[in-house]
Design a protein around this motif. Structure first.
Motif, mmCIF file in Angstrom:
data_model
loop_
_atom_site.group_PDB
_atom_site.id
_atom_site.type_symbol
_atom_site.label_atom_id
_atom_site.label_comp_id
_atom_site.label_asym_id
_atom_site.label_seq_id
_atom_site.Cartn_x
_atom_site.Cartn_y
_atom_site.Cartn_z
ATOM 1 N N ALA A 83 0.858 -1.368 0.053
ATOM 2 C CA ALA A 83 -0.019 -0.102 -0.114
ATOM 3 C C ALA A 83 0.930 1.234 -0.002
ATOM 4 O O ALA A 83 0.369 2.363 -0.029
ATOM 5 C CB ALA A 83 -0.982 0.025 1.277
ATOM 6 N N ALA A 84 2.187 1.124 -0.073
ATOM 7 C CA ALA A 84 3.174 2.307 0.037
ATOM 8 C C ALA A 84 2.654 3.451 -1.170
ATOM 9 O O ALA A 84 2.361 2.693 -2.234
ATOM 10 C CB ALA A 84 4.563 1.937 -0.245
ATOM 11 N N SER A 85 2.652 4.471 -0.846
ATOM 12 C CA SER A 85 2.385 5.677 -1.842
ATOM 13 C C SER A 85 3.343 5.804 -2.851
ATOM 14 O O SER A 85 4.588 6.023 -2.422
ATOM 15 C CB SER A 85 1.825 6.649 -1.194
ATOM 16 O OG SER A 85 1.778 7.823 -2.177
ATOM 17 N N ARG A 86 3.216 5.429 -4.116
ATOM 18 C CA ARG A 86 4.281 5.601 -5.008
ATOM 19 C C ARG A 86 3.628 5.796 -6.429
ATOM 20 O O ARG A 86 2.277 4.938 -6.689
ATOM 21 C CB ARG A 86 5.507 4.589 -5.215
ATOM 22 C CG ARG A 86 4.992 3.319 -5.477
ATOM 23 C CD ARG A 86 6.332 2.375 -5.449
ATOM 24 N NE ARG A 86 5.901 1.055 -5.873
ATOM 25 C CZ ARG A 86 6.000 0.306 -7.219
ATOM 26 N NH1 ARG A 86 6.714 1.086 -7.975
ATOM 27 N NH2 ARG A 86 5.782 -0.732 -7.261
ATOM 28 N N LEU A 87 4.025 6.390 -7.486
ATOM 29 C CA LEU A 87 3.540 6.221 -8.707
ATOM 30 C C LEU A 87 3.709 4.915 -9.308
ATOM 31 O O LEU A 87 4.524 4.434 -9.549
ATOM 32 C CB LEU A 87 4.307 7.354 -9.648
ATOM 33 C CG LEU A 87 3.347 7.742 -10.925
ATOM 34 C CD1 LEU A 87 2.248 7.998 -10.950
ATOM 35 C CD2 LEU A 87 4.449 8.653 -11.809
ATOM 36 N N ARG A 88 2.409 4.435 -9.785
ATOM 37 C CA ARG A 88 2.350 3.282 -10.449
ATOM 38 C C ARG A 88 2.634 3.365 -11.900
ATOM 39 O O ARG A 88 2.963 2.594 -12.757
ATOM 40 C CB ARG A 88 1.367 2.456 -9.794
ATOM 41 C CG ARG A 88 0.991 0.984 -10.682
ATOM 42 C CD ARG A 88 1.844 0.039 -10.352
ATOM 43 N NE ARG A 88 1.964 -0.225 -8.807
ATOM 44 C CZ ARG A 88 2.214 -1.348 -8.178
ATOM 45 N NH1 ARG A 88 2.738 -2.303 -9.136
ATOM 46 N NH2 ARG A 88 2.403 -1.382 -7.011
ATOM 47 N N VAL A 89 1.489 3.989 -12.319
ATOM 48 C CA VAL A 89 1.247 4.360 -13.911
ATOM 49 C C VAL A 89 0.732 5.704 -14.183
ATOM 50 O O VAL A 89 0.135 6.429 -13.397
ATOM 51 C CB VAL A 89 -0.138 3.674 -14.436
ATOM 52 C CG1 VAL A 89 -0.348 3.658 -15.780
ATOM 53 C CG2 VAL A 89 0.295 2.008 -13.982
ATOM 54 N N LEU A 90 1.496 6.232 -15.071
ATOM 55 C CA LEU A 90 1.183 7.615 -15.654
ATOM 56 C C LEU A 90 0.781 7.457 -17.028
ATOM 57 O O LEU A 90 1.404 7.140 -17.934
ATOM 58 C CB LEU A 90 2.489 8.539 -15.704
ATOM 59 C CG LEU A 90 2.513 9.944 -16.145
ATOM 60 C CD1 LEU A 90 1.287 10.536 -15.155
ATOM 61 C CD2 LEU A 90 3.743 10.774 -16.265
ATOM 62 N N TRP A 91 -0.728 7.913 -17.116
ATOM 63 C CA TRP A 91 -1.295 7.893 -18.113
ATOM 64 C C TRP A 91 -1.534 9.281 -18.883
ATOM 65 O O TRP A 91 -2.033 9.969 -18.326
ATOM 66 C CB TRP A 91 -2.816 7.214 -18.297
ATOM 67 C CG TRP A 91 -3.354 6.822 -19.181
ATOM 68 C CD1 TRP A 91 -4.004 7.287 -20.251
ATOM 69 C CD2 TRP A 91 -3.499 5.240 -19.564
ATOM 70 N NE1 TRP A 91 -4.727 6.466 -21.109
ATOM 71 C CE2 TRP A 91 -4.271 5.363 -20.767
ATOM 72 C CE3 TRP A 91 -3.235 4.389 -18.894
ATOM 73 C CZ2 TRP A 91 -4.564 4.110 -21.108
ATOM 74 C CZ3 TRP A 91 -3.304 2.864 -19.587
ATOM 75 C CH2 TRP A 91 -3.977 2.740 -20.472
ATOM 76 N N VAL A 92 -1.003 9.452 -20.121
ATOM 77 C CA VAL A 92 -1.114 10.922 -20.793
ATOM 78 C C VAL A 92 -2.160 10.595 -22.065
ATOM 79 O O VAL A 92 -1.805 9.740 -22.944
ATOM 80 C CB VAL A 92 0.254 11.239 -21.191
ATOM 81 C CG1 VAL A 92 0.095 12.509 -22.004
ATOM 82 C CG2 VAL A 92 1.276 11.202 -20.008
ATOM 83 N N THR A 93 -2.853 11.354 -22.049
ATOM 84 C CA THR A 93 -3.782 11.635 -23.141
ATOM 85 C C THR A 93 -4.112 13.055 -23.512
ATOM 86 O O THR A 93 -4.116 13.878 -22.646
ATOM 87 C CB THR A 93 -5.181 10.989 -23.060
ATOM 88 O OG1 THR A 93 -6.030 10.948 -24.128
ATOM 89 C CG2 THR A 93 -6.053 11.423 -21.717
ATOM 90 N N PRO A 94 -4.179 13.514 -24.595
ATOM 91 C CA PRO A 94 -4.435 14.905 -25.310
ATOM 92 C C PRO A 94 -5.805 15.428 -24.996
ATOM 93 O O PRO A 94 -5.952 16.475 -25.439
ATOM 94 C CB PRO A 94 -3.894 15.044 -26.606
ATOM 95 C CG PRO A 94 -4.180 13.594 -27.210
ATOM 96 C CD PRO A 94 -4.032 12.665 -26.073
ATOM 97 N N LEU A 95 -6.815 14.394 -25.130
ATOM 98 C CA LEU A 95 -8.039 14.960 -25.032
ATOM 99 C C LEU A 95 -8.817 14.660 -23.548
ATOM 100 O O LEU A 95 -8.751 13.978 -22.984
ATOM 101 C CB LEU A 95 -8.931 14.082 -25.965
ATOM 102 C CG LEU A 95 -8.279 14.087 -27.387
ATOM 103 C CD1 LEU A 95 -9.186 13.067 -28.322
ATOM 104 C CD2 LEU A 95 -8.493 15.204 -28.020
ATOM 105 N N ARG A 96 -9.203 15.721 -23.125
ATOM 106 C CA ARG A 96 -10.150 15.933 -21.943
ATOM 107 C C ARG A 96 -10.946 14.962 -21.550
ATOM 108 O O ARG A 96 -11.276 14.078 -20.574
ATOM 109 C CB ARG A 96 -10.531 16.944 -21.368
ATOM 110 C CG ARG A 96 -11.155 17.217 -20.059
ATOM 111 C CD ARG A 96 -11.570 18.699 -19.747
ATOM 112 N NE ARG A 96 -10.307 19.344 -19.575
ATOM 113 C CZ ARG A 96 -10.217 20.584 -19.237
ATOM 114 N NH1 ARG A 96 -11.401 21.394 -18.817
ATOM 115 N NH2 ARG A 96 -9.035 21.279 -19.012
ATOM 116 N N ALA A 97 -11.934 14.764 -22.607
ATOM 117 C CA ALA A 97 -12.980 13.704 -22.604
ATOM 118 C C ALA A 97 -12.595 12.378 -22.619
ATOM 119 O O ALA A 97 -13.020 11.372 -21.880
ATOM 120 C CB ALA A 97 -13.828 13.784 -23.862
#
Length: 135
Positions: A83-97
């Motif tokens: 449960a340690a807090s750490r970034l697992r996945v960074l998902w980048v998308t150009p569209l807000r929707a």
């Protein structure tokens, strides 16, 4: 492993994800399973497939499997509590929707599988506090 907890084997973790797929009325495509295997081996790559074919869960399924396996072991694979807090996945998308739809899809899978992860969405108009928390 935490005291009193029983380790989840790789097979059990895989079964949990497959069972969730089945509960949704889906069956993982061969390319999705292949992407999951690459993730679990620590490999990277580029996934190109048509819209609506299951890219989101292909790309995220490996992280889900990793999380399920680590949760059962009581660590994150590096000796830290699962449960340690750490970034697992960074998902980048150009569209807000698309970001909103993806946030919902990822949250549904995480919640259904019982992983102690948080999904957060950041847009160009995110507050400075939100941007700082995303680091």
């Amino acid at each position: 492993m935490t005291s009193g907890a029983q380790a989840v084997t790789a097979r059990e973790a895989d079964a949990a994800l497959l069972q969730w797929f089945e509960h949704q009325g889906w069956r993982p495509a061969a390319f999705q399973r292949q992407v999951w295997r690459h993730w679990l081996r620590g490999e990277s790559g580029l996934l190109v497939t048509p819209t609506g074919s299951g890219k989101t869960l292909a790309a995220f399924g490996g992280a889900l499997l990793e999380g399920l396996r680590e949760q059962g072991a009581g660590t994150d694979g590096k000796g830290r509590p699962a449960a340690a807090s750490r970034l697992r996945v960074l998902w980048v998308t150009p569209l807000r929707a698309l970001a909103t739809d993806t946030t919902h899809a990822l949250t549904a899978a995480i919640d259904a599988l019982g992983l102690p992860w948080t999904v957060a969405k950041r847009t160009g108009d995110a507050t400075s506090r939100d941007r700082r928390l995303a680091r």
